[in-house]
Design a protein around this motif. Sequence first.
Motif, PDB file in Angstrom:
ATOM      1  N   VAL A 168      30.201 105.559  81.804  1.00 32.46           N
ATOM      2  CA  VAL A 168      29.476 106.832  81.838  1.00 32.46           C
ATOM      3  C   VAL A 168      28.872 107.080  80.464  1.00 32.46           C
ATOM      4  N   ASP A 169      27.707 107.689  80.457  1.00 35.48           N
ATOM      5  CA  ASP A 169      27.056 108.046  79.199  1.00 35.48           C
ATOM      6  C   ASP A 169      27.670 109.337  78.676  1.00 35.48           C
ATOM      7  N   ILE A 170      27.950 109.356  77.394  1.00 35.11           N
ATOM      8  CA  ILE A 170      28.504 110.539  76.754  1.00 35.11           C
ATOM      9  C   ILE A 170      27.359 111.534  76.556  1.00 35.11           C
ATOM     10  N   GLU A 171      27.487 112.674  77.221  1.00 29.39           N
ATOM     11  CA  GLU A 171      26.470 113.717  77.099  1.00 29.39           C
ATOM     12  C   GLU A 171      27.012 115.014  77.672  1.00 29.39           C
ATOM     13  N   VAL A 172      26.378 116.103  77.308  1.00 28.24           N
ATOM     14  CA  VAL A 172      26.748 117.411  77.847  1.00 28.24           C
ATOM     15  C   VAL A 172      26.045 117.574  79.194  1.00 28.24           C
ATOM     16  N   PRO A 173      26.811 117.802  80.276  1.00 32.13           N
ATOM     17  CA  PRO A 173      26.153 118.007  81.566  1.00 32.13           C
ATOM     18  C   PRO A 173      25.384 119.319  81.565  1.00 32.13           C
ATOM     19  N   GLU A 174      24.448 119.418  82.468  1.00 33.50           N
ATOM     20  CA  GLU A 174      23.657 120.644  82.585  1.00 33.50           C
ATOM     21  C   GLU A 174      24.534 121.775  83.120  1.00 33.50           C
ATOM     22  N   CYS A 175      24.432 122.923  82.499  1.00 38.97           N
ATOM     23  CA  CYS A 175      25.163 124.092  82.966  1.00 38.97           C
ATOM     24  C   CYS A 175      24.542 124.542  84.292  1.00 38.97           C
ATOM     25  N   PRO A 176      25.373 124.835  85.304  1.00 38.65           N
ATOM     26  CA  PRO A 176      24.800 125.287  86.579  1.00 38.65           C
ATOM     27  C   PRO A 176      23.895 126.500  86.397  1.00 38.65           C
ATOM     28  N   LYS A 177      22.788 126.500  87.091  1.00 40.00           N
ATOM     29  CA  LYS A 177      21.793 127.567  86.937  1.00 40.00           C
ATOM     30  C   LYS A 177      22.331 128.936  87.331  1.00 40.00           C
ATOM     31  N   ASP A 178      23.273 128.979  88.260  1.00 34.92           N
ATOM     32  CA  ASP A 178      23.816 130.264  88.707  1.00 34.92           C
ATOM     33  C   ASP A 178      25.074 130.682  87.930  1.00 34.92           C
ATOM     34  N   ALA A 179      25.370 129.990  86.835  1.00 34.47           N
ATOM     35  CA  ALA A 179      26.562 130.333  86.047  1.00 34.47           C
ATOM     36  C   ALA A 179      26.373 131.682  85.358  1.00 34.47           C
ATOM     37  N   PRO A 180      27.435 132.493  85.302  1.00 31.15           N
ATOM     38  CA  PRO A 180      27.348 133.768  84.574  1.00 31.15           C
ATOM     39  C   PRO A 180      27.070 133.541  83.086  1.00 31.15           C
ATOM     40  N   ASP A 181      26.542 134.564  82.429  1.00 37.22           N
ATOM     41  CA  ASP A 181      26.190 134.452  81.017  1.00 37.22           C
ATOM     42  C   ASP A 181      27.388 134.071  80.147  1.00 37.22           C
ATOM     43  N   ILE A 200      29.887 132.183  80.846  1.00 35.19           N
ATOM     44  CA  ILE A 200      30.131 130.742  80.955  1.00 35.19           C
ATOM     45  C   ILE A 200      29.049 129.978  80.218  1.00 35.19           C
ATOM     46  N   ARG A 201      27.800 130.432  80.321  1.00 32.30           N
ATOM     47  CA  ARG A 201      26.705 129.761  79.611  1.00 32.30           C
ATOM     48  C   ARG A 201      26.941 129.755  78.100  1.00 32.30           C
ATOM     49  N   ILE A 202      27.426 130.870  77.572  1.00 34.87           N
ATOM     50  CA  ILE A 202      27.706 130.964  76.128  1.00 34.87           C
ATOM     51  C   ILE A 202      28.810 129.987  75.746  1.00 34.87           C
ATOM     52  N   ALA A 203      29.903 129.981  76.527  1.00 32.57           N
ATOM     53  CA  ALA A 203      31.008 129.066  76.247  1.00 32.57           C
ATOM     54  C   ALA A 203      30.573 127.615  76.399  1.00 32.57           C
ATOM     55  N   TRP A 204      29.709 127.346  77.385  1.00 39.79           N
ATOM     56  CA  TRP A 204      29.208 125.993  77.634  1.00 39.79           C
ATOM     57  C   TRP A 204      28.462 125.460  76.412  1.00 39.79           C
ATOM     58  N   LYS A 205      27.617 126.318  75.828  1.00 42.06           N
ATOM     59  CA  LYS A 205      26.830 125.901  74.661  1.00 42.06           C
ATOM     60  C   LYS A 205      27.711 125.662  73.441  1.00 42.06           C
ATOM     61  N   LYS A 206      28.850 126.366  73.370  1.00 39.68           N
ATOM     62  CA  LYS A 206      29.751 126.181  72.231  1.00 39.68           C
ATOM     63  C   LYS A 206      30.615 124.939  72.385  1.00 39.68           C
ATOM     64  N   ILE A 207      31.233 124.767  73.541  1.00 39.26           N
ATOM     65  CA  ILE A 207      32.239 123.725  73.698  1.00 39.26           C
ATOM     66  C   ILE A 207      31.670 122.396  74.179  1.00 39.26           C
ATOM     67  N   GLY A 208      30.582 122.420  74.953  1.00 35.19           N
ATOM     68  CA  GLY A 208      29.998 121.185  75.464  1.00 35.19           C
ATOM     69  C   GLY A 208      29.650 120.176  74.383  1.00 35.19           C
ATOM     70  N   PRO A 209      28.892 120.565  73.358  1.00 36.51           N
ATOM     71  CA  PRO A 209      28.547 119.607  72.306  1.00 36.51           C
ATOM     72  C   PRO A 209      29.775 119.076  71.545  1.00 36.51           C
ATOM     73  N   VAL A 210      30.791 119.893  71.380  1.00 38.53           N
ATOM     74  CA  VAL A 210      32.007 119.450  70.686  1.00 38.53           C
ATOM     75  C   VAL A 210      32.693 118.351  71.496  1.00 38.53           C
ATOM     76  N   LEU A 211      32.831 118.573  72.795  1.00 38.02           N
ATOM     77  CA  LEU A 211      33.470 117.571  73.651  1.00 38.02           C
ATOM     78  C   LEU A 211      32.656 116.283  73.712  1.00 38.02           C
ATOM     79  N   ALA A 212      31.342 116.404  73.790  1.00 39.34           N
ATOM     80  CA  ALA A 212      30.491 115.211  73.833  1.00 39.34           C
ATOM     81  C   ALA A 212      30.587 114.440  72.519  1.00 39.34           C
ATOM     82  N   GLN A 213      30.619 115.138  71.408  1.00 40.88           N
ATOM     83  CA  GLN A 213      30.734 114.490  70.105  1.00 40.88           C
ATOM     84  C   GLN A 213      32.044 113.720  70.000  1.00 40.88           C
ATOM     85  N   GLN A 214      33.087 114.223  70.635  1.00 44.95           N
ATOM     86  CA  GLN A 214      34.379 113.544  70.615  1.00 44.95           C
ATOM     87  C   GLN A 214      34.467 112.425  71.642  1.00 44.95           C
TER      88      GLN A 214
END
Length: 152
Positions: free
Chosen positions: A31-44, A46-60
């Motif tokens: 699998v390619d290491i990358e941040v998956p797309e946040c679901p379009k219907d996700a509450p705000d 979750i979107r904020i948390a996604w932008k914070k934690i997604g890149p950290v997990l992908a970097q690791q």
Amino acid sequence: MAKRGRPAIPGQVKVLQGNFRKDRDSHGPSVDIEVPECPKDAPDAIRIAWKKIGPVLAQQGLLSKCDQIPLFAYLDSYTKFKMVTKALETVEDMLEATPNGYQQMSQLVHLRGKYWKEVMDGAKEFGHTPASRSSLKAPNQGQFDFGGFEDI
């Protein structure tokens, strides 16, 4: 159905732990290491948390496109935990009266405990607890140099 031993450890986790063996283990599907797309219907929240934690997990190296659903579930539990915690600001908020007038623990306290367990289970899956992190080997770690004594 009875449990059958410990759950299998993914090959990539074994690589990070430093105990991967080619003769016994496989990395599993590539699998390619990358941040998956946040679901379009996700509450705000979750979107904020996604932008914070997604890149950290992908970097690791712990996140790929196929991890969208587990990441969403983890962050959904986290944001709900935060909402319930905010509603329980005082001790009085943690109690409710029964129809007979007795004080009992509020249902929000039970929900908070449920969401906390879900958050911690998700955190363990993504390496967000000290215990789960301690089992991972950082990519820049190597074998300690024994100064020639390793051949003895």
